[in-house]
Scaffold this active site. Structure first.
Site, short mmCIF file in Angstrom:
data_model
loop_
_atom_site.label_atom_id
_atom_site.label_comp_id
_atom_site.label_asym_id
_atom_site.label_seq_id
_atom_site.Cartn_x
_atom_site.Cartn_y
_atom_site.Cartn_z
CG ASN A 1 -8.24 -9.57 -2.69
OD1 ASN A 1 -7.81 -9.01 -3.93
ND2 ASN A 1 -8.56 -8.48 -1.86
N GLY A 2 -11.62 -8.62 -2.36
CA GLY A 2 -12.43 -7.62 -3.01
C GLY A 2 -13.51 -6.96 -2.22
CG ASP A 3 -15.56 -4.46 -4.04
OD1 ASP A 3 -14.54 -3.88 -4.34
OD2 ASP A 3 -16.17 -5.10 -4.51
CD GLN B 1 1.76 -11.51 -5.25
OE1 GLN B 1 1.85 -10.25 -5.84
NE2 GLN B 1 0.32 -11.91 -5.15
CE LYS C 1 -4.85 -10.61 -5.01
NZ LYS C 1 -4.54 -9.41 -4.75
CB CYS D 1 -0.44 -8.40 -11.51
SG CYS D 1 -0.18 -6.68 -12.31
N GLY E 1 -6.73 -5.28 0.54
CA GLY E 1 -5.55 -4.56 0.13
C GLY E 1 -6.06 -3.02 0.02
NE ARG E 2 -8.72 -1.69 -5.19
CZ ARG E 2 -9.75 -1.43 -5.94
NH1 ARG E 2 -9.82 -0.27 -6.59
NH2 ARG E 2 -10.51 -2.52 -6.17
N PRO F 1 -0.73 -7.78 -1.41
CG PRO F 1 -0.18 -9.06 -3.09
CD PRO F 1 -0.94 -9.16 -2.08
#
Length: 318
Positions: free
Chosen positions: A207-209, A77, A147, A108, A231-232, A23
Site C-alpha cells: 500500500n502506498g502511492d 477493520q 494493516k 493509523c 486508498g487515496r 479504509p
C-alpha cells in the site's frame, strides 16, 4: 487484463482479484465502497471501527458497519488495544457476523488513536499486537488480517513485526510503506515492503502511492507482493480498479453525480451534502475551468443542488 491481476486467497476467502480498497476514515463509507465494488475491486474494507465503541453499543460506531448487499467479500477493520475487548466483540456482537474477513488496524498514526495504545502505537509493542491477533483469530473463526506501517521512525524491525503477526495467526498482512513519523508525506518505501514479502509466508498486500495502472504493475513486479491496496489514489476516480483490470475509465463528473445518488440512498440529505464536500476537489482535480464550480458546490445546501451544478458544468464543457 493486466498480467499482474489475479485471484487472491486470504485464509480460504478467495478474492476475484488482488486489488483492495484501503479504509480511509471519512471517505470510504458504504456509498464510496459501492462505486469501487462496481469498478471491480476484489475486496472492500470498512472505515476504521472502535472495538470499545462496539463494546458499549455506540450507534455512531455501528453505523460505520453499513454495507451494500452485494459487497462481498468485505472486511471490517477494527482498532483497539485490549485483546479481551477484541475477543468480546467478535464473540458477542452480531453486527460483525456477516463480514468475511476481520482486519486489525496497526497503522493509523493519528494521536486520537495512538494515545489509546491502538493503531500504530502497537508497532512498538509486538507482544500486545500478537495477543490481539491471537484473541481475534480465536473469536472470529474466519480470516484475520492486519494493516501495519513500517515502524515508528524507521523500518528496521518491520520484518520481525510482520513475522510476529503471522505466527499469531494473521492470514494476510497489508503494509503501508511509510513510517508513523512520515504520516502521509514523502514516498512509500516499496523496497521495505518487498523485504517484508520475502520474510512472510502469508500473502502480503502493498500500500502506498499507487494511483494508476502502470504504477500498479510496476509495484507488483518489483516487490513481488500478492496484492495492492489503494486508498487515496482512488479518491475522485473510484473507477481506478476497472482501469487496472481492463483499461476502462469513466468521466469524473458523471461518476460524482452517481456518487451523490448513492450518498442519498444510504444517508440523510443533510449528511450526504456535508460528507460529499470532501470529495469535490478530488473529482475536479486537474480541470482548469473548475474553480467557480468548486466554490458553488461547497456552498450547495442540498444534494440535488450539487447534482444540478455538476450537470450544468457538463453542459458548459460540452
Amino acid at each position: 487484463m493486466s498480467a499482474y491481476v489475479h485471484k487472491l486467497d486470504i485464509g480460504g476467502v478467495v478474492l476475484e482479484n488482488n486489488l483492495v480498497l484501503a479504509p480511509l476514515a471519512g471517505f470510504t463509507d458504504v456509498a464510496f465502497r459501492k462505486l469501487c465494488k462496481e469498478s471491480g475491486v476484489g475486496l472492500t474494507v470498512t472505515e476504521m471501527v472502535s472495538v470499545n465503541g462496539l463494546k458499549y453499543g455506540s450507534d455512531k460506531t455501528e453505523s460505520l458497519l453499513r454495507r451494500v448487499r452485494r459487497e462481498k467479500p468485505c472486511a471490517v477493520q477494527l482498532f483497539g488495544s485490549d485483546p479481551e475487548v477484541f475477543r468480546l466483540v467478535l464473540t458477542e456482537r452480531e453486527c460483525l457476523a456477516d463480514f468475511e474477513i476481520v482486519d486489525i488496524n496497526m497503522g493509523c498514526p493519528m494521536p486520537k488513536v495512538t494515545k489509546l495504545g491502538a493503531g500504530s502505537a502497537l508497532l512498538s509493542d509486538k507482544v500486545r499486537a500478537a495477543e490481539i491477533v491471537r484473541a481475534a483469530c480465536e473469536a472470529a473463526r474466519r480470516p484475520v488480517t492486519v494493516k501495519m506501517r513500517l515502524g515508528i521512525d524507521n523500518g528496521d524491525s518491520a520484518e520481525e513485526f510482520a513475522k510476529c503477526l503471522e505466527n499469531a495467526g494473521a492470514a494476510a498482512i497489508a503494509v503501508h510503506g511509510r513510517t508513523v513519523r512520515q504520516l502521509y508525506g514523502g514516498k512509500a518505501d516499496w523496497q521495505a515492503i518487498a523485504r517484508i514479502k520475502c520474510a512472510a509466508s502469508v500473502p502480503v498486500i502493498g500500500n502506498g502511492d499507487v494511483a494508476d495502472a502502470a504504477t500498479f504493475a510496476l509495484r507488483v513486479k518489483e516487490s513481488g507482493v500478492d496484492g495492492i491496496m489503494i486508498g487515496r489514489g482512488a479518491l475522485g476516480k473510484p473507477w481506478l480498479f476497472k482501469e487496472i483490470i481492463c483499461g476502462e475509465r469513466e468521466d469524473a463528473v458523471e461518476t460524482a453525480i452517481r456518487h451523490i445518488d448513492y450518498m442519498t440512498e444510504y444517508f440523510s440529505d443533510e449528511y450526504a451534502t456535508k460528507a460529499f464536500r470532501k470529495h469535490i476537489a478530488y473529482y475536479l482535480k486537474g480541470r482548469t475551468d473548475s474553480r467557480s464550480l468548486k466554490v458553488a458546490l461547497q456552498s450547495a445546501e442540498c444534494a440535488e443542488e450539487m447534482k444540478t451544478l455538476l450537470k450544468e458544468g457538463l453542459k458548459e464543457r460540452g
